[in-house]
Write a protein that holds these residues in place. Sequence first.
Motif, PDB file in Angstrom:
ATOM      1  N   GLY A 202       0.839  -1.191   0.000  1.00 49.72           N
ATOM      2  CA  GLY A 202       0.000   0.000   0.000  1.00 49.72           C
ATOM      3  C   GLY A 202       0.871   1.237   0.000  1.00 49.72           C
ATOM      4  O   GLY A 202       1.930   1.254  -0.625  1.00 49.72           O
ATOM      5  N   GLY A 203       0.447   2.276   0.726  1.00 46.61           N
ATOM      6  CA  GLY A 203       1.290   3.464   0.884  1.00 46.61           C
ATOM      7  C   GLY A 203       2.598   3.064   1.557  1.00 46.61           C
ATOM      8  O   GLY A 203       3.681   3.475   1.156  1.00 46.61           O
ATOM      9  N   ASP A 275       1.920   7.651  -6.058  1.00 47.68           N
ATOM     10  CA  ASP A 275       0.749   6.793  -6.251  1.00 47.68           C
ATOM     11  C   ASP A 275       0.990   5.869  -7.443  1.00 47.68           C
ATOM     12  O   ASP A 275       1.290   6.346  -8.549  1.00 47.68           O
ATOM     13  CB  ASP A 275      -0.487   7.671  -6.487  1.00 47.68           C
ATOM     14  CG  ASP A 275      -1.762   6.859  -6.444  1.00 47.68           C
ATOM     15  OD1 ASP A 275      -1.873   5.859  -7.183  1.00 47.68           O
ATOM     16  OD2 ASP A 275      -2.652   7.222  -5.666  1.00 47.68           O
ATOM     17  N   VAL A 276       0.838   4.585  -7.197  1.00 53.82           N
ATOM     18  CA  VAL A 276       1.133   3.598  -8.244  1.00 53.82           C
ATOM     19  C   VAL A 276       0.256   3.803  -9.487  1.00 53.82           C
ATOM     20  O   VAL A 276       0.694   3.524 -10.609  1.00 53.82           O
ATOM     21  CB  VAL A 276       0.988   2.169  -7.662  1.00 53.82           C
ATOM     22  CG1 VAL A 276       0.867   1.135  -8.761  1.00 53.82           C
ATOM     23  CG2 VAL A 276       2.188   1.843  -6.789  1.00 53.82           C
ATOM     24  N   ARG A 277      -0.950   4.321  -9.308  1.00 50.25           N
ATOM     25  CA  ARG A 277      -1.808   4.565 -10.489  1.00 50.25           C
ATOM     26  C   ARG A 277      -1.160   5.567 -11.436  1.00 50.25           C
ATOM     27  O   ARG A 277      -1.111   5.355 -12.646  1.00 50.25           O
ATOM     28  CB  ARG A 277      -3.182   5.086 -10.055  1.00 50.25           C
ATOM     29  CG  ARG A 277      -4.079   3.994  -9.521  1.00 50.25           C
ATOM     30  CD  ARG A 277      -5.277   4.555  -8.823  1.00 50.25           C
ATOM     31  NE  ARG A 277      -4.899   5.115  -7.529  1.00 50.25           N
ATOM     32  CZ  ARG A 277      -5.751   5.343  -6.526  1.00 50.25           C
ATOM     33  NH1 ARG A 277      -7.021   5.083  -6.698  1.00 50.25           N
ATOM     34  NH2 ARG A 277      -5.333   5.829  -5.386  1.00 50.25           N
ATOM     35  N   GLY A 323      -3.896  -1.509  -0.778  1.00 57.62           N
ATOM     36  CA  GLY A 323      -4.226  -0.759  -1.998  1.00 57.62           C
ATOM     37  C   GLY A 323      -3.608  -1.320  -3.273  1.00 57.62           C
ATOM     38  O   GLY A 323      -4.309  -1.529  -4.270  1.00 57.62           O
ATOM     39  N   ILE A 324      -2.310  -1.574  -3.251  1.00 61.24           N
ATOM     40  CA  ILE A 324      -1.641  -2.093  -4.449  1.00 61.24           C
ATOM     41  C   ILE A 324      -1.906  -3.590  -4.594  1.00 61.24           C
ATOM     42  O   ILE A 324      -2.244  -4.068  -5.680  1.00 61.24           O
ATOM     43  CB  ILE A 324      -0.124  -1.809  -4.371  1.00 61.24           C
ATOM     44  CG1 ILE A 324       0.147  -0.302  -4.325  1.00 61.24           C
ATOM     45  CG2 ILE A 324       0.613  -2.458  -5.534  1.00 61.24           C
ATOM     46  CD1 ILE A 324       1.593   0.080  -4.002  1.00 61.24           C
ATOM     47  N   ASN A 327      -5.447  -4.084  -5.865  1.00 59.65           N
ATOM     48  CA  ASN A 327      -5.911  -3.393  -7.076  1.00 59.65           C
ATOM     49  C   ASN A 327      -4.997  -3.479  -8.289  1.00 59.65           C
ATOM     50  O   ASN A 327      -5.369  -3.021  -9.359  1.00 59.65           O
ATOM     51  CB  ASN A 327      -6.146  -1.906  -6.761  1.00 59.65           C
ATOM     52  CG  ASN A 327      -7.314  -1.716  -5.823  1.00 59.65           C
ATOM     53  OD1 ASN A 327      -8.435  -2.057  -6.161  1.00 59.65           O
ATOM     54  ND2 ASN A 327      -7.051  -1.206  -4.643  1.00 59.65           N
TER      55      ASN A 327
HETATM   56  P1  ADP Z   1      -2.245   3.209   2.896  1.00 63.85           P
HETATM   57  O1  ADP Z   1      -1.061   2.343   3.144  1.00 63.85           O
HETATM   58  O2  ADP Z   1      -1.931   4.669   2.963  1.00 63.85           O
HETATM   59  O3  ADP Z   1      -3.473   2.791   3.650  1.00 63.85           O
HETATM   60  P2  ADP Z   1      -3.416   2.019   0.513  1.00 63.85           P
HETATM   61  O4  ADP Z   1      -3.436   0.647   1.096  1.00 63.85           O
HETATM   62  O5  ADP Z   1      -4.703   2.631   0.121  1.00 63.85           O
HETATM   63  O6  ADP Z   1      -2.572   3.030   1.372  1.00 63.85           O
HETATM   64  O7  ADP Z   1      -2.488   1.943  -0.793  1.00 63.85           O
HETATM   65  C1  ADP Z   1      -2.132   3.045  -1.554  1.00 63.85           C
HETATM   66  C2  ADP Z   1      -1.601   2.562  -2.904  1.00 63.85           C
HETATM   67  O8  ADP Z   1      -2.545   1.668  -3.479  1.00 63.85           O
HETATM   68  C3  ADP Z   1      -1.361   3.666  -3.930  1.00 63.85           C
HETATM   69  O9  ADP Z   1      -0.096   3.491  -4.551  1.00 63.85           O
HETATM   70  C4  ADP Z   1      -2.449   3.473  -4.961  1.00 63.85           C
HETATM   71  O10 ADP Z   1      -1.961   3.649  -6.261  1.00 63.85           O
HETATM   72  C5  ADP Z   1      -2.871   2.042  -4.797  1.00 63.85           C
HETATM   73  N1  ADP Z   1      -4.326   1.952  -4.969  1.00 63.85           N
HETATM   74  C6  ADP Z   1      -5.227   2.233  -4.027  1.00 63.85           C
HETATM   75  N2  ADP Z   1      -6.483   2.086  -4.539  1.00 63.85           N
HETATM   76  C7  ADP Z   1      -6.346   1.727  -5.820  1.00 63.85           C
HETATM   77  C8  ADP Z   1      -7.251   1.410  -6.883  1.00 63.85           C
HETATM   78  N3  ADP Z   1      -8.582   1.453  -6.694  1.00 63.85           N
HETATM   79  N4  ADP Z   1      -6.742   1.080  -8.073  1.00 63.85           N
HETATM   80  C9  ADP Z   1      -5.410   1.009  -8.253  1.00 63.85           C
HETATM   81  N5  ADP Z   1      -4.501   1.293  -7.302  1.00 63.85           N
HETATM   82  C10 ADP Z   1      -4.953   1.637  -6.102  1.00 63.85           C
END
Ligand code: ADP
Length: 393
Positions: A202-203, A275-277, A323-324, A327
């Motif tokens: 994720g982040g 952001d990976v997107r 998140g990554i 997704n």
């Molecule tokens: P955190 O660790 O801050 O809770 P997340 O688990 O949401 O963060 O992860 C953030 C990462 O996940 C970012 O790099 C983002 O690109 C990726 N990400 C989150 N949601 C999506 C999505 N719906 N589609 C593609 N990538 C996503």
Amino acid sequence: MKILVANLGSTSFKYRLFAFDGEAAEMLAKGGYERVEDHGKAIADGLAKLVDEGHLASLDDLDGVGFKAVLGKDLSGCVFADDRALAALEGFAQIAPAHNPAYADGIRQFRKRTKAPLVALFETSFYQWAPEALKRYAVPKAWDAAGIRRHGFHGASHKFIAERSAEMLGREDIAETVRQLYVDGPGDEPEEPLRVVSCHLGGSSSVAGIRNGVAVGSSFGLSPQSGLPHNNRVGDLDSMAVAVAMRELGITFDEALRQLSKEGGLLGISGVSNDVRDIAAAAEKGNADARLALDVLVKSIRHWTGAFAFEMGGLEALVFTAGIGENRADIRRGVCAGLEGFGIRLDEARNTAYSGGEADIAADGSSVRVLVIPTNEELVVARETRRRILHGS
Ligand code: ADP
């Protein structure tokens, strides 16, 4: 039994309220405040709102508050948030400056406002039983005694994955070990092992090796600035790097640390985004640095996955979450590529079609299952808080 989970950042307070009927939990409410200057006020507002909205009859209706604390000096596990826990949080404020002081402050604020028991679940808890040889850095004893060790983080998330993956694979014995871990400890070895590598991407990102429900280790080391590359924070780095950067770039020690925590990671390599997107979109258009950032992430995941699979003597399941992990089919594909020789065969159609929930995306004949499991860290904090309160100290 009503348990509030409090998530505190240096300028934020978020909460979720859970109601338990036995082991079964239902989330009653969630909310939060950003750009918080005074945690005390935000917490008072949040509690008042829960009463106003009828989720709590009064503050006396609250049976416990759980905190996903990061790490403590000389203290880990799921413990009552007493003076010893506060001292442990403050003793390691330097390692987690965005979180430890905020949790210590938040715990003090809750103490003033509720009589409900307060419980801290340290993110390091899940690694309590990891072998000493996997926690020890090759430093002089005095450094180790000062806490310079592989502590590991993301413990709540990896513990959730340990339990759910065991349930999905029909290993109720191991799921039960995971549930009781912080009360009873690991227990006896089962006859058939269950070896899982959990990739929380994720982040912040980390990989954990989990043998029979108990973590053998994490890619995270001393601080959350280690292991895999994170969104804008460096992962593993040679200890000489800061000295060389100061000399070659003419920057101060503090500036070097700032850059490693704000301008490193996927942002640092890609120069595009954290952001990976955005990074993937740039890579699609031919941006070589963006492509490289994704490749470094994939290589790092494979590095740690391989290390833990080897250490555990095999692998029954590889799990992706956060998140990554949930997704990004491209990252999952990259991690699993060419691993048929190790019994890992991704079903590409399942991988691409995956769009949420829990799923097995391995090919039918794959000897290692490849799972996607949405994590739920708050639920783990709520459950562990309840268990600690029911069990006592
Ligand atoms: P955190 O660790 O801050 O809770 P997340 O688990 O949401 O963060 O992860 C953030 C990462 O996940 C970012 O790099 C983002 O690109 C990726 N990400 C989150 N949601 C999506 C999505 N719906 N589609 C593609 N990538 C996503």
